[in-house]
Design a protein around this motif. Structure first.
Motif, PDB file in Angstrom:
ATOM      1  N   ASP A   3      45.777  28.607  40.266  1.00 20.66           N
ATOM      2  CA  ASP A   3      46.542  29.620  39.518  1.00 20.66           C
ATOM      3  C   ASP A   3      45.928  30.220  38.230  1.00 20.66           C
ATOM      4  OD1 ASP A   3      48.496  29.454  41.545  1.00 20.66           O
ATOM      5  OD2 ASP A   3      49.751  27.973  40.471  1.00 20.66           O
ATOM      6  N   ALA A   4      45.328  29.176  37.365  1.00 23.77           N
ATOM      7  CA  ALA A   4      44.558  29.532  36.159  1.00 23.77           C
ATOM      8  C   ALA A   4      43.444  30.349  36.665  1.00 23.77           C
ATOM      9  CB  ALA A   4      44.133  28.273  35.562  1.00 23.77           C
ATOM     10  N   ALA A   5      42.487  30.148  37.695  1.00 21.43           N
ATOM     11  CA  ALA A   5      41.505  30.873  37.837  1.00 21.43           C
ATOM     12  C   ALA A   5      41.811  32.403  38.406  1.00 21.43           C
ATOM     13  CB  ALA A   5      40.592  30.281  38.892  1.00 21.43           C
ATOM     14  N   GLU A   6      42.856  32.470  39.239  1.00 24.80           N
ATOM     15  CA  GLU A   6      43.409  33.669  39.796  1.00 24.80           C
ATOM     16  C   GLU A   6      43.915  34.402  38.637  1.00 24.80           C
ATOM     17  OE1 GLU A   6      46.359  35.273  43.090  1.00 24.80           O
ATOM     18  OE2 GLU A   6      46.307  33.218  42.611  1.00 24.80           O
ATOM     19  N   PHE A   7      44.563  33.848  37.426  1.00 29.11           N
ATOM     20  CA  PHE A   7      45.103  34.653  36.352  1.00 29.11           C
ATOM     21  C   PHE A   7      43.772  35.150  35.543  1.00 29.11           C
ATOM     22  CE2 PHE A   7      45.981  34.701  32.138  1.00 29.11           C
ATOM     23  CZ  PHE A   7      47.125  35.424  31.574  1.00 29.11           C
ATOM     24  N   ILE A   8      43.013  34.434  35.335  1.00 29.82           N
ATOM     25  CA  ILE A   8      42.075  34.867  34.605  1.00 29.82           C
ATOM     26  C   ILE A   8      41.145  36.028  35.283  1.00 29.82           C
ATOM     27  CG2 ILE A   8      39.638  34.333  33.786  1.00 29.82           C
ATOM     28  CD1 ILE A   8      40.677  31.364  33.131  1.00 29.82           C
ATOM     29  N   GLY A  40      35.688  40.795  24.028  1.00 23.07           N
ATOM     30  CA  GLY A  40      37.070  40.402  23.413  1.00 23.07           C
ATOM     31  C   GLY A  40      38.079  40.091  24.515  1.00 23.07           C
ATOM     32  N   ALA A  41      38.020  40.738  25.363  1.00 19.31           N
ATOM     33  CA  ALA A  41      38.831  40.742  26.671  1.00 19.31           C
ATOM     34  C   ALA A  41      38.617  39.305  27.194  1.00 19.31           C
ATOM     35  CB  ALA A  41      38.701  41.898  27.606  1.00 19.31           C
ATOM     36  N   VAL A  42      37.619  38.918  27.471  1.00 19.13           N
ATOM     37  CA  VAL A  42      37.114  37.891  27.871  1.00 19.13           C
ATOM     38  C   VAL A  42      37.736  36.667  27.233  1.00 19.13           C
ATOM     39  CG1 VAL A  42      35.295  36.073  28.537  1.00 19.13           C
ATOM     40  CG2 VAL A  42      35.087  38.537  29.162  1.00 19.13           C
ATOM     41  N   ARG A  47      42.357  32.715  26.345  1.00 13.00           N
ATOM     42  CA  ARG A  47      43.409  32.272  25.227  1.00 13.00           C
ATOM     43  C   ARG A  47      44.645  32.352  25.958  1.00 13.00           C
ATOM     44  NH1 ARG A  47      42.003  35.207  21.383  1.00 13.00           N
ATOM     45  NH2 ARG A  47      43.354  36.886  21.921  1.00 13.00           N
ATOM     46  N   ASP A  48      45.102  33.528  26.769  1.00 15.93           N
ATOM     47  CA  ASP A  48      46.253  33.529  27.320  1.00 15.93           C
ATOM     48  C   ASP A  48      46.266  32.628  28.716  1.00 15.93           C
ATOM     49  OD1 ASP A  48      47.014  35.641  25.675  1.00 15.93           O
ATOM     50  OD2 ASP A  48      46.469  37.128  27.220  1.00 15.93           O
ATOM     51  N   VAL A  82      33.724  30.070  27.447  1.00 11.25           N
ATOM     52  CA  VAL A  82      34.741  30.305  26.330  1.00 11.25           C
ATOM     53  C   VAL A  82      35.758  29.167  26.403  1.00 11.25           C
ATOM     54  CG1 VAL A  82      36.529  31.466  25.464  1.00 11.25           C
ATOM     55  CG2 VAL A  82      34.482  32.569  25.974  1.00 11.25           C
ATOM     56  N   LEU A  83      35.963  28.586  27.986  1.00 15.30           N
ATOM     57  CA  LEU A  83      37.095  27.727  28.122  1.00 15.30           C
ATOM     58  C   LEU A  83      36.446  26.360  27.779  1.00 15.30           C
ATOM     59  CD1 LEU A  83      39.552  26.598  29.835  1.00 15.30           C
ATOM     60  CD2 LEU A  83      37.913  26.474  31.881  1.00 15.30           C
TER      61      LEU A  83
END
Length: 218
Positions: A3-8, A40-42, A47-48, A82-83
């Motif tokens: 889910d997290a990878a899909e969101f990103i 910045g988007a990355v 962060r989100d 970044v993660l």
């Protein structure tokens, strides 16, 4: 895909720009695909994602980083960095194996340098005792090996600590001297090694002008 990878991934695609993607591909190439998402988007996307998936464990963070890194997409790999940077306190010396793989596959200064400066260096700086000794041994192996990107990562990794007023300057001088000596015998690697040393010297000089590097070596 988790889910997290899909969101990103979906968020990065929404922030894509074909103009930025074409420019990045022309400038960087390296067999990667590009969404054209801004840095910045990355950062905002990661962060989100961490807000939505809070309290990730060590294993979840490292697994997610590998999941993001696996497809050869520049922005996904940058998101993995970044993660890891954001969760540096969770990482241990055993994670250097994974990071070594990332460096070997990165093959771009835009990926290898932040991996070294923002992840590998702070990771090692946060260790102590036997764990730190082992991690420092890994860096020495990188410096003495044949992979120019691992050598570059080892040289760049102390930058954050040195720039902040800490770190081991004498150790960096020894490491850089050995790397430069080896690079002189491998012309195809010399530029990358000299560039890495030059970046560290330039950044450190801005805040710690009292530190000196042997001019005969540089």
């Amino acid at each position: 895909m988790s889910d997290a990878a899909e969101f990103i991934d979906e968020a990065l695609r929404r922030e894509s720009s074909w103009l930025r993607a074409e420019e990045a591909e022309a400038r960087l190439g390296a067999g990667l695909r590009f969404y054209g998402s801004s840095i910045g988007a990355v950062r905002g996307t990661v962060r989100d994602a961490l807000r939505r998936h809070s309290r990730l464990t060590h294993d979840e963070v490292t697994a997610l980083s590998s999941e993001l890194w696996e497809p050869p997409v520049f922005e996904r790999r940058l998101a993995a960095i970044v993660l890891l940077q954001t969760n540096i306190q969770l990482l241990t010396n055993s994670d250097l194996t994974r990071l070594e793989g990332f460096v070997r596959e990165g093959k771009l200064r835009e990926l290898v340098d932040p991996l070294a400066v923002d992840v590998i260096g702070p990771l090692i700086a946060g260790l102590d005792g036997q764990a730190k000794t082992r991690a420092e041994g890994v860096l020495q192996r990188w410096v003495g090996g044949t992979d120019q990107w691992l050598r570059r990562a080892a040289l760049m990794s102390p930058l954050s600590a040195l720039r902040a007023g800490g770190g081991d300057w004498d150790a960096f001088v020894r490491t850089a001297t050995a790397a430069l000596d080896a690079a002189r015998e491998a012309a195809d690697e010399a530029e990358s090694v000299r560039d890495a040393v030059s970046i560290v010297l330039s950044e450190v000089a801005k805040r710690r002008p009292e530190l000196h590097f042997p001019s005969s070596v540089a």
